[in-house]
Design a protein around this motif. Sequence first.
Motif, short mmCIF file in Angstrom:
data_model
loop_
_atom_site.label_atom_id
_atom_site.label_comp_id
_atom_site.label_asym_id
_atom_site.label_seq_id
_atom_site.Cartn_x
_atom_site.Cartn_y
_atom_site.Cartn_z
N GLU A 155 0.83 -1.21 0.00
CA GLU A 155 0.00 0.00 0.00
C GLU A 155 0.86 1.26 0.00
O GLU A 155 0.58 2.25 -0.69
CB GLU A 155 -0.93 0.00 1.20
CG GLU A 155 -2.03 -1.07 1.16
CD GLU A 155 -2.98 -0.85 0.00
OE1 GLU A 155 -3.32 0.32 -0.27
OE2 GLU A 155 -3.39 -1.84 -0.64
N LEU A 156 1.93 1.24 0.78
CA LEU A 156 2.81 2.41 0.86
C LEU A 156 3.51 2.65 -0.47
O LEU A 156 3.65 3.80 -0.90
CB LEU A 156 3.83 2.21 1.98
CG LEU A 156 4.82 3.35 2.25
CD1 LEU A 156 4.11 4.69 2.36
CD2 LEU A 156 5.61 3.05 3.52
N LEU A 157 3.92 1.58 -1.13
CA LEU A 157 4.55 1.74 -2.45
C LEU A 157 3.58 2.35 -3.45
O LEU A 157 3.98 3.16 -4.29
CB LEU A 157 5.03 0.37 -2.95
CG LEU A 157 6.35 -0.13 -2.36
CD1 LEU A 157 6.59 -1.59 -2.73
CD2 LEU A 157 7.52 0.74 -2.84
N ARG A 158 2.32 1.99 -3.36
CA ARG A 158 1.32 2.59 -4.26
C ARG A 158 1.20 4.09 -4.03
O ARG A 158 1.03 4.86 -4.98
CB ARG A 158 -0.03 1.91 -4.04
CG ARG A 158 -0.13 0.50 -4.60
CD ARG A 158 -1.46 -0.13 -4.26
NE ARG A 158 -1.54 -1.51 -4.72
CZ ARG A 158 -2.51 -2.34 -4.41
NH1 ARG A 158 -3.49 -1.94 -3.60
NH2 ARG A 158 -2.51 -3.58 -4.88
N GLU A 159 1.27 4.49 -2.77
CA GLU A 159 1.17 5.92 -2.48
C GLU A 159 2.39 6.68 -2.98
O GLU A 159 2.30 7.87 -3.33
CB GLU A 159 1.01 6.13 -0.97
CG GLU A 159 -0.32 5.64 -0.43
CD GLU A 159 -0.77 6.45 0.77
OE1 GLU A 159 -0.65 7.69 0.74
OE2 GLU A 159 -1.25 5.84 1.73
N LEU A 160 3.53 6.02 -3.01
CA LEU A 160 4.77 6.66 -3.43
C LEU A 160 4.93 6.65 -4.95
O LEU A 160 5.83 7.32 -5.48
CB LEU A 160 5.98 5.98 -2.77
CG LEU A 160 6.05 6.09 -1.26
CD1 LEU A 160 7.23 5.28 -0.73
CD2 LEU A 160 6.18 7.54 -0.82
N ASP A 161 4.11 5.86 -5.62
CA ASP A 161 4.21 5.74 -7.08
C ASP A 161 3.81 7.04 -7.77
O ASP A 161 2.73 7.56 -7.52
CB ASP A 161 3.33 4.58 -7.56
CG ASP A 161 3.56 4.28 -9.03
OD1 ASP A 161 4.42 4.92 -9.64
OD2 ASP A 161 2.85 3.39 -9.55
#
Length: 241
Positions: free
Chosen positions: A235-241
């Motif tokens: 989920e955090l990687l999606r926000e950073l994408d």
Amino acid sequence: MLTEQDKELIERGITADLTPEEQIQFHSKFDQEEEFRKAVMFQRSMLASLEAQKKVELKTELKAVFARTEPEKPQGSTVSSRWYWLAASLVLLLITFGWLSLRTDNSAIFEAYFDPYPAESMVRGEAAGDEAEEVFQLYGRGDYDRAIELMQSRIDQGIDFRGQRLYLGNALLVTGRAEEAIKVLKQVNPENSFYTDAQWYLALAYLKNEQEAQAIKVLEQLLEKRSFYQTSAQELLRELD
């Protein structure tokens, strides 16, 4: 039995919104009153255990957590209503922290995902030993500055316990010292039972320190492992994408 004043004190204590006088009262109750201490620890552990993907479904998740953690009822007690209050108050705490709003900058994303590693999970079934007991007490009641000072002093003296660097890194993050936290968390080696926990907080420390590329690298490595943090990392990687 917890009073309404106790409940308000706990809620404000969790959100670090106490006056100096109230901080003294909070620490005194935490040290001397078992029911108060258990209520504080229950709140902290539940906050830390909520997975990122479910934070937008707070009521559903809180009911599930409550069902897993409801304690036995002593005869004639009002445990159910007390623990219902604890779960319900978490909804307000989560909203206070801003986890329901859309986030764009790294600092806000960090605040949305960071919860200090819960104190009651420190020992992991092992005897902590005298060298850890005072650290656990300070960390558990939110006295992070003194916990940092004590842990750093003992590390300098060669006194160590298995989770010490994880908790030192967390305490440094709480007090805004992300660069120092990175150095400490990187010292936790893969053989340590706290390694995966340390990697999650290392990623958050990188994010707090505006080192997004390093944070992404650590999160991608977490995705390759089966752990509690896999979903949150995704989920955090999606926000950073």
